[in-house]
Design an enzyme around this catalytic site. Structure first.
Site, short mmCIF file in Angstrom:
data_model
loop_
_atom_site.label_atom_id
_atom_site.label_comp_id
_atom_site.label_asym_id
_atom_site.label_seq_id
_atom_site.Cartn_x
_atom_site.Cartn_y
_atom_site.Cartn_z
N HIS A 238 -52.82 -11.49 45.80
CA HIS A 238 -53.78 -10.55 46.20
C HIS A 238 -51.92 -9.39 46.30
CE1 HIS A 238 -53.01 -11.76 50.56
NE2 HIS A 238 -53.82 -12.50 49.95
P1 TYD Z 1 -56.93 -14.38 52.32
O1 TYD Z 1 -55.19 -13.55 53.25
O2 TYD Z 1 -57.83 -13.88 51.58
O3 TYD Z 1 -55.89 -15.48 51.95
P2 TYD Z 1 -56.25 -15.79 50.83
O4 TYD Z 1 -55.11 -15.49 49.75
O5 TYD Z 1 -54.69 -17.33 50.63
O6 TYD Z 1 -57.24 -16.76 50.35
O7 TYD Z 1 -57.66 -14.71 53.64
C1 TYD Z 1 -58.16 -16.11 54.03
C2 TYD Z 1 -60.03 -15.42 54.54
O8 TYD Z 1 -58.92 -15.89 55.85
C3 TYD Z 1 -60.48 -15.01 54.62
O9 TYD Z 1 -61.60 -14.41 54.19
C4 TYD Z 1 -60.06 -13.64 55.18
C5 TYD Z 1 -59.48 -14.60 56.45
N1 TYD Z 1 -58.67 -13.78 57.87
C6 TYD Z 1 -58.55 -13.60 58.59
O10 TYD Z 1 -59.99 -13.00 59.00
N2 TYD Z 1 -57.74 -12.66 59.39
C7 TYD Z 1 -56.49 -12.92 58.28
O11 TYD Z 1 -55.19 -12.42 59.55
C8 TYD Z 1 -56.37 -13.58 57.53
C9 TYD Z 1 -54.52 -13.14 56.65
C10 TYD Z 1 -56.94 -13.86 56.89
#
Ligand code: TYD
Length: 138
Positions: A50
């Site tokens: 993303h």
């Molecule tokens: P995400 O950043 O979407 O990771 P990826 O792109 O690898 O799937 O994060 C995964 C999940 O974790 C998403 O539901 C959001 C949550 N999250 C938090 O709650 N706090 C944070 O600081 C981060 C980075 C993710």
């Protein structure tokens, strides 16, 4: 700093074991609001596909290795990280994902913002469209 680049973090060599560090706004071009880490990634998995509208970040591979693929809407670049004293700075408005995690890799991400789902651009097509609009907006 608007370009993605490797930041060479301080390294204090010591026969007892080495030490590296970073300070908010000093070694990295933003104030730290949050850190998170990625671990226990099964072989072949990808994370972080993303872009962020505002968030700038630094990825440090504390242990193991991985590849970060960054994409500016036109060009793609692969950066391999496998040293705990290198930080990959990624400004906002760049698409990125992490892949090719070695077993037991531990990646620390230092972020300029608190978690905010609205800051994510999760659709690659939307990201490319925003980039095109940006370049045409003189
Ligand atoms: P995400 O950043 O979407 O990771 P990826 O792109 O690898 O799937 O994060 C995964 C999940 O974790 C998403 O539901 C959001 C949550 N999250 C938090 O709650 N706090 C944070 O600081 C981060 C980075 C993710």
């Amino acid at each position: 700093m608007e370009r993605a680049q490797i930041i060479d973090l301080p390294k204090i060599l010591d026969p007892r074991g080495n030490l590296s560090f970073l300070e908010s706004g000093n070694h990295i071009p933003f104030e730290i609001k949050r850190t998170y880490w990625i671990y226990d990634v099964p072989g072949g998995e990808m994370r972080g596909g993303h872009a962020f509208k505002e968030q700038k970040e630094l990825i440090i591979v504390l242990s193991g290795s991985l590849d970060v693929i960054i994409f500016d809407g036109i060009k793609e670049k692969k950066i391999s990280l496998n040293r705990s004293y290198y930080g990959l700075y990624i400004p906002n408005n760049l698409w990125r994902h992490m892949e090719n995690f070695a077993t037991n890799t531990l990646a620390l991400v230092v972020s300029s913002t608190s978690f905010e789902e609205n800051d994510y651009i999760r659709e690659k097509d939307e990201f490319i469209k925003l980039k095109i609009d940006e370049k045409n907006s003189i």
